[in-house]
Write a protein that holds these residues in place. Structure first.
Motif, PDB file in Angstrom:
ATOM      1  N   LEU A  11     -48.274  -8.966  69.733  1.00 13.81           N
ATOM      2  CA  LEU A  11     -48.650  -9.861  68.708  1.00 13.81           C
ATOM      3  C   LEU A  11     -49.758 -10.845  69.343  1.00 13.81           C
ATOM      4  O   LEU A  11     -49.463 -11.396  70.479  1.00 13.81           O
ATOM      5  CB  LEU A  11     -47.339 -10.750  68.458  1.00 13.81           C
ATOM      6  N   PHE A  13     -51.808 -14.025  68.115  1.00  7.78           N
ATOM      7  CA  PHE A  13     -51.475 -15.053  67.289  1.00  7.78           C
ATOM      8  C   PHE A  13     -52.639 -16.216  67.383  1.00  7.78           C
ATOM      9  O   PHE A  13     -52.964 -16.551  68.430  1.00  7.78           O
ATOM     10  CB  PHE A  13     -50.437 -15.835  67.346  1.00  7.78           C
ATOM     11  N   THR A 135     -52.070  -9.342  59.254  1.00  7.35           N
ATOM     12  CA  THR A 135     -51.424  -9.891  57.845  1.00  7.35           C
ATOM     13  C   THR A 135     -52.137 -11.059  57.480  1.00  7.35           C
ATOM     14  O   THR A 135     -53.034 -11.920  58.107  1.00  7.35           O
ATOM     15  CB  THR A 135     -50.154 -10.533  58.512  1.00  7.35           C
ATOM     16  N   GLY A 141     -43.476 -10.428  57.021  1.00  9.05           N
ATOM     17  CA  GLY A 141     -43.227 -10.386  58.429  1.00  9.05           C
ATOM     18  C   GLY A 141     -43.476  -8.594  58.841  1.00  9.05           C
ATOM     19  O   GLY A 141     -42.920  -8.261  59.952  1.00  9.05           O
ATOM     20  N   GLU A 143     -45.942  -7.204  59.876  1.00  9.89           N
ATOM     21  CA  GLU A 143     -46.627  -7.201  61.086  1.00  9.89           C
ATOM     22  C   GLU A 143     -45.678  -7.191  62.295  1.00  9.89           C
ATOM     23  O   GLU A 143     -45.998  -6.995  63.609  1.00  9.89           O
ATOM     24  CB  GLU A 143     -47.552  -8.236  61.503  1.00  9.89           C
ATOM     25  N   ALA A 144     -44.514  -7.509  62.153  1.00 10.54           N
ATOM     26  CA  ALA A 144     -43.492  -7.737  63.373  1.00 10.54           C
ATOM     27  C   ALA A 144     -42.429  -6.914  63.442  1.00 10.54           C
ATOM     28  O   ALA A 144     -41.203  -7.093  63.990  1.00 10.54           O
ATOM     29  CB  ALA A 144     -43.062  -9.189  63.515  1.00 10.54           C
ATOM     30  N   SER A 171     -50.607  -6.318  66.545  1.00 12.17           N
ATOM     31  CA  SER A 171     -50.657  -6.975  64.975  1.00 12.17           C
ATOM     32  C   SER A 171     -51.316  -8.533  65.195  1.00 12.17           C
ATOM     33  O   SER A 171     -51.192  -9.189  66.418  1.00 12.17           O
ATOM     34  CB  SER A 171     -49.170  -7.332  64.556  1.00 12.17           C
ATOM     35  N   ILE A 173     -52.169 -12.189  63.814  1.00 11.31           N
ATOM     36  CA  ILE A 173     -51.785 -13.119  63.070  1.00 11.31           C
ATOM     37  C   ILE A 173     -52.751 -14.251  63.088  1.00 11.31           C
ATOM     38  O   ILE A 173     -52.679 -15.087  63.963  1.00 11.31           O
ATOM     39  CB  ILE A 173     -50.318 -13.638  63.375  1.00 11.31           C
ATOM     40  N   TRP A 243     -46.536 -18.656  61.473  1.00  9.23           N
ATOM     41  CA  TRP A 243     -45.553 -18.519  62.710  1.00  9.23           C
ATOM     42  C   TRP A 243     -44.059 -18.256  62.409  1.00  9.23           C
ATOM     43  O   TRP A 243     -43.425 -17.525  62.706  1.00  9.23           O
ATOM     44  CB  TRP A 243     -45.618 -19.789  63.680  1.00  9.23           C
ATOM     45  N   ASN A 245     -43.360 -16.979  59.479  1.00  9.01           N
ATOM     46  CA  ASN A 245     -43.212 -15.268  58.822  1.00  9.01           C
ATOM     47  C   ASN A 245     -42.985 -14.409  60.001  1.00  9.01           C
ATOM     48  O   ASN A 245     -42.298 -13.391  59.812  1.00  9.01           O
ATOM     49  CB  ASN A 245     -44.793 -15.277  58.238  1.00  9.01           C
ATOM     50  N   THR A 246     -43.712 -14.602  61.156  1.00 14.08           N
ATOM     51  CA  THR A 246     -43.766 -13.756  62.421  1.00 14.08           C
ATOM     52  C   THR A 246     -42.266 -13.913  62.884  1.00 14.08           C
ATOM     53  O   THR A 246     -41.648 -12.687  63.232  1.00 14.08           O
ATOM     54  CB  THR A 246     -44.690 -13.759  63.517  1.00 14.08           C
TER      55      THR A 246
END
Length: 383
Positions: A11, A13, A135, A141, A143-144, A171, A173, A243, A245-246
């Motif tokens: 991930l 971010f 995303t 979500g 992506e996770a 992913s 974000i 955040w 969402n993930t």
């Protein structure tokens, strides 16, 4: 206490991270299929950002821009044919949940024969092309986790493809990509974040690791969804919703969803209702049906939604979760009745039969497992 945690996706971010996508893809593949919707990624400039980064790293690309909301299994198969014909070796999903899920499905079907509906129904698949997800909404979500949800246009069944190999390798974000999301989509996708978190938390497959993630996601949604809805250009609200969402995406990856999704999917599959709105419209009836089966958890949901539960009994605190959710949905203009989509009493039997026979896995994960008559009553209460 027994549980497992598995999260193989890297991930990435942060604001501006989309511009680094090429630096990650170059270690995965040399020719990418970018899977996206029909227009928004072009209008916002997001597609240009991605392709520029790929080109800087010497990566070839082509686009499949035919993804619709509530994507069809047939769309997946068209994209997989394109991937095979052009010998791509990595699939990039750029967009909201529909684009990311379709990217997963295309990556899967590019290396597996037959129809994706067969694999959704349980047929075992083989290898999958590497997947990278970007995303552009705080919503599904996808992506996770390794879920990819599609509607079969022939049967109207909306269910998930899930494989141990449909996790993204990477992913991204990037909250800056969410600054252009319209208010209605912000509300619909944002409430989906809440339901992912709540269903993972109150459902029968909950576990300690996901409980912590889910409650934090609920808290972030309660604090930030209205701000993102009213002040979409404010990166702070977008960042917190991204955040949340993930976190919720990781939670459902391990603990799944339950009856709200089980009853919402038929609304999307049969009547093409936007996903988040379908969940909102059925949610209050679902909570009323389930609340006394897990009052401690619903009381915690109320507290995470910002309710001061001091001095309340457990059942009183639990009931406050319904009031708090109703208030949140009002503040972002979400429907609370399925009649808002043109559903009438004559549609109830069809919806209930569909949910009860096709969405068994979700319904059985609910705190209180409903009968067919219970499902009908919840739909009726939601009219």
């Amino acid at each position: 206490m027994n549980f497992e945690f598995f999260m193989p996706t890297r991930l990435v971010f942060g604001p501006g991270k989309v511009k680094e996508v090429g630096t990650y893809v170059k270690f995965i593949g040399k020719k990418a299929l970018i899977v996206t919707g029909r227009s928004s990624a072009k209008k916002t400039g997001h597609l240009d950002m991605v392709t520029k980064s790929l080109e800087q790293e010497g990566i070839e690309w082509l686009a499949f821009d035919e993804v619709e909301p509530n994507p069809f299994t047939t769309t997946v198969e068209r994209g997989a044919n394109l991937a095979r014909e052009n010998h791509v070796d990595v699939v990039i999903g750029l967009g909201g949940g529909s684009a990311m899920d379709t990217a997963k499905g295309i990556a899967f079907m590019a290396l597996n024969e037959g129809h994706v509906a067969d694999y959704i129904a349980g047929k075992q698949g083989g290898d999958v092309l590497p997947i990278v997800l970007i995303t552009t909404t705080a919503g599904t979500g996808s992506e996770a986790n390794n879920y990819a949800v599609f509607t079969n246009p022939e049967t109207k069944v909306k269910k998930s493809l899930k494989s141990p190999k449909t996790y993204a390798r990477v992913s991204i974000i990037d909250p800056e990509l969410m600054l252009t999301v319209p208010k209605k989509v912000t509300a619909s996708t944002g409430i989906d974040v809440f339901f992912h978190a709540m269903e993972a938390y109150v459902g029968r497959r909950s576990q300690p690791f996901t409980d912590a993630l889910a409650l934090e996601a609920i808290r972030l949604v309660a604090e930030s969804l209205k701000g993102a809805y009213e002040h979409g250009e404010d990166i702070q609200y977008r960042e917190r919703m991204a955040w949340a969402n993930t976190l919720a995406g990781v939670a459902i990856n391990l603990s799944g969803t339950c009856g709200i999704h089980g009853m919402g999917h038929p609304l999307s599959g049969i009547y093409d209702v936007p996903h988040g709105e379908s969940l909102a419209a059925i949610s209050l009836a679902f909570m009323r049906f389930n609340i006394f089966e897990a009052p401690g958890k619903f009381a915690k949901v109320a507290e995470a939604l910002g309710v001061d539960v001091r001095g309340l009994t457990l059942s009183e605190a639990a009931e406050k979760s319904i009031e708090a959710l109703r208030d949140l949905m009002d503040r972002v203009g979400l429907p609370k009745k399925i009649s808002a989509f043109g559903i009438t009493e004559k549609d109830i039997d069809t919806l209930a039969e569909h949910a009860y026979t096709k969405m068994t896995h979700n319904l059985e994960a609910s705190p209180r497992v409903p009968t067919l008559d219970d499902v009908k009553r919840m739909y009726m209460e939601s009219l």
